[in-house]
Motif scaffolding. Sequence first.
Motif, PDB file in Angstrom:
ATOM      1  N   CYS A  50      -6.091  -8.819   1.772  1.00  0.00           N
ATOM      2  CA  CYS A  50      -5.155  -8.975   0.667  1.00  0.00           C
ATOM      3  C   CYS A  50      -4.500  -7.629   0.382  1.00  0.00           C
ATOM      4  N   VAL A  51      -3.586  -7.622  -0.581  1.00  0.00           N
ATOM      5  CA  VAL A  51      -2.930  -6.396  -1.034  1.00  0.00           C
ATOM      6  C   VAL A  51      -3.283  -6.224  -2.508  1.00  0.00           C
ATOM      7  N   THR A  52      -3.728  -5.013  -2.869  1.00  0.00           N
ATOM      8  CA  THR A  52      -4.164  -4.766  -4.250  1.00  0.00           C
ATOM      9  C   THR A  52      -2.991  -4.843  -5.212  1.00  0.00           C
ATOM     10  N   PRO A  53      -3.279  -5.376  -6.419  1.00  0.00           N
ATOM     11  CA  PRO A  53      -4.543  -5.931  -6.921  1.00  0.00           C
ATOM     12  C   PRO A  53      -4.729  -7.365  -6.417  1.00  0.00           C
ATOM     13  N   CYS A  54      -5.967  -7.713  -6.105  1.00  0.00           N
ATOM     14  CA  CYS A  54      -6.280  -9.062  -5.639  1.00  0.00           C
ATOM     15  C   CYS A  54      -7.729  -9.381  -5.980  1.00  0.00           C
ATOM     16  N   GLU A  55      -8.106 -10.640  -5.776  1.00  0.00           N
ATOM     17  CA  GLU A  55      -9.453 -11.080  -6.135  1.00  0.00           C
ATOM     18  C   GLU A  55      -9.891 -12.188  -5.189  1.00  0.00           C
ATOM     19  N   PHE A  56     -11.181 -12.187  -4.845  1.00  0.00           N
ATOM     20  CA  PHE A  56     -11.782 -13.246  -4.042  1.00  0.00           C
ATOM     21  C   PHE A  56     -13.112 -13.642  -4.661  1.00  0.00           C
ATOM     22  N   SER A  57     -13.506 -14.875  -4.426  1.00  0.00           N
ATOM     23  CA  SER A  57     -14.842 -15.327  -4.776  1.00  0.00           C
ATOM     24  C   SER A  57     -15.729 -15.035  -3.576  1.00  0.00           C
ATOM     25  N   MET A  58     -16.756 -14.215  -3.784  1.00  0.00           N
ATOM     26  CA  MET A  58     -17.613 -13.756  -2.690  1.00  0.00           C
ATOM     27  C   MET A  58     -19.045 -14.241  -2.906  1.00  0.00           C
ATOM     28  N   LYS A  59     -19.747 -14.486  -1.819  1.00  0.00           N
ATOM     29  CA  LYS A  59     -21.154 -14.879  -1.892  1.00  0.00           C
ATOM     30  C   LYS A  59     -21.975 -13.734  -2.468  1.00  0.00           C
ATOM     31  N   ARG A  60     -22.761 -14.022  -3.472  1.00  0.00           N
ATOM     32  CA  ARG A  60     -23.566 -13.008  -4.163  1.00  0.00           C
ATOM     33  C   ARG A  60     -24.583 -12.325  -3.249  1.00  0.00           C
ATOM     34  N   GLY A  61     -25.084 -13.029  -2.267  1.00  0.00           N
ATOM     35  CA  GLY A  61     -26.145 -12.489  -1.431  1.00  0.00           C
ATOM     36  C   GLY A  61     -25.665 -11.716  -0.211  1.00  0.00           C
ATOM     37  N   LEU A  62     -24.357 -11.532  -0.050  1.00  0.00           N
ATOM     38  CA  LEU A  62     -23.830 -10.888   1.147  1.00  0.00           C
ATOM     39  C   LEU A  62     -23.270  -9.500   0.847  1.00  0.00           C
ATOM     40  N   ASP A  63     -23.770  -8.506   1.567  1.00  0.00           N
ATOM     41  CA  ASP A  63     -23.209  -7.163   1.483  1.00  0.00           C
ATOM     42  C   ASP A  63     -21.826  -7.168   2.127  1.00  0.00           C
ATOM     43  N   GLN A  64     -21.005  -6.178   1.763  1.00  0.00           N
ATOM     44  CA  GLN A  64     -19.650  -6.094   2.281  1.00  0.00           C
ATOM     45  C   GLN A  64     -19.281  -4.660   2.620  1.00  0.00           C
ATOM     46  N   ARG A  65     -18.334  -4.534   3.521  1.00  0.00           N
ATOM     47  CA  ARG A  65     -17.619  -3.282   3.712  1.00  0.00           C
ATOM     48  C   ARG A  65     -16.170  -3.627   3.419  1.00  0.00           C
ATOM     49  N   VAL A  66     -15.560  -2.839   2.533  1.00  0.00           N
ATOM     50  CA  VAL A  66     -14.187  -3.088   2.126  1.00  0.00           C
ATOM     51  C   VAL A  66     -13.349  -1.871   2.503  1.00  0.00           C
ATOM     52  N   ASP A  67     -12.359  -2.085   3.366  1.00  0.00           N
ATOM     53  CA  ASP A  67     -11.472  -1.015   3.822  1.00  0.00           C
ATOM     54  C   ASP A  67     -10.154  -1.077   3.067  1.00  0.00           C
ATOM     55  N   PHE A  68      -9.680   0.112   2.630  1.00  0.00           N
ATOM     56  CA  PHE A  68      -8.405   0.250   1.921  1.00  0.00           C
ATOM     57  C   PHE A  68      -7.471   1.107   2.765  1.00  0.00           C
ATOM     58  N   GLU A  69      -6.241   0.627   2.961  1.00  0.00           N
ATOM     59  CA  GLU A  69      -5.238   1.399   3.691  1.00  0.00           C
ATOM     60  C   GLU A  69      -3.908   1.313   2.960  1.00  0.00           C
ATOM     61  N   LEU A  70      -3.275   2.464   2.792  1.00  0.00           N
ATOM     62  CA  LEU A  70      -1.959   2.536   2.161  1.00  0.00           C
ATOM     63  C   LEU A  70      -1.212   3.694   2.802  1.00  0.00           C
ATOM     64  N   GLU A  71      -0.007   3.430   3.244  1.00  0.00           N
ATOM     65  CA  GLU A  71       0.779   4.466   3.912  1.00  0.00           C
ATOM     66  C   GLU A  71       0.909   5.696   3.013  1.00  0.00           C
ATOM     67  N   GLY A  72       0.680   6.869   3.613  1.00  0.00           N
ATOM     68  CA  GLY A  72       0.759   8.124   2.886  1.00  0.00           C
ATOM     69  C   GLY A  72      -0.549   8.547   2.240  1.00  0.00           C
ATOM     70  N   TYR A  73      -1.595   7.689   2.360  1.00  0.00           N
ATOM     71  CA  TYR A  73      -2.899   7.963   1.756  1.00  0.00           C
ATOM     72  C   TYR A  73      -3.985   7.872   2.821  1.00  0.00           C
ATOM     73  N   LYS A  74      -5.053   8.632   2.619  1.00  0.00           N
ATOM     74  CA  LYS A  74      -6.183   8.585   3.540  1.00  0.00           C
ATOM     75  C   LYS A  74      -6.838   7.208   3.470  1.00  0.00           C
ATOM     76  N   PRO A  75      -7.158   6.617   4.625  1.00  0.00           N
ATOM     77  CA  PRO A  75      -7.884   5.337   4.582  1.00  0.00           C
ATOM     78  C   PRO A  75      -9.296   5.559   4.029  1.00  0.00           C
ATOM     79  N   GLU A  76      -9.782   4.603   3.281  1.00  0.00           N
ATOM     80  CA  GLU A  76     -11.108   4.683   2.677  1.00  0.00           C
ATOM     81  C   GLU A  76     -11.838   3.363   2.869  1.00  0.00           C
ATOM     82  N   PHE A  77     -13.143   3.428   2.825  1.00  0.00           N
ATOM     83  CA  PHE A  77     -13.929   2.196   2.780  1.00  0.00           C
ATOM     84  C   PHE A  77     -15.003   2.359   1.724  1.00  0.00           C
TER      85      PHE A  77
END
Length: 170
Positions: A50-77
């Motif tokens: 998705c593109v921020t701001p956004c929202e998802f319903s996620m399973k409570r028992g599952l860990d996640q890695r979330v990557d953020f990318e925006l032109e002109g900014y360092k990518p982060e996770f």
Amino acid sequence: MNRFVSVALVALMGVSTSGCATVLNGTSQDIAYLSDPEGAVVKISQGQTCVTPCEFSMKRGLDQRVDFELEGYKPEFVYVQSRLGGSTFGNILAGGGIGAVVDGSNGASNRLYPRPVYVRLVPVGSDEEAVLLDEDGDVIGTVAEHNAEVEEDVVDGLESQGLRERTDDN
């Protein structure tokens, strides 16, 4: 009389085998993904994008890695950790271990952290570090500190979900 006893036993079994958190909270949790500045592309380890701001319903028992990318900014996770919530202890006190087992097996007793997943991105070329923000936009800490604190647990969780293979540099 036998019929009444049978119905009562079936009802009692249904109540005793369902977990309190499953009934009250469900097995999913809404998670907002935010960035400062807005407009970052978000890629979640379970496959959502998705593109921020956004929202998802996620399973409570599952860990996640979330990557953020925006032109002109360092990518982060950001690692999102599934943490045991307080409802497990209520299950044990109120009804014994059956509800705790049900909630534990379906993840209903867990909470995802951080919530929201809100990152202040850093422009390319800057020496600053990306930070995690709370729902009010106040700094919680750096993304690097957070990831280091939860990395081992989350990486193990992602591996068990078949979403990541362990490497020497993680």
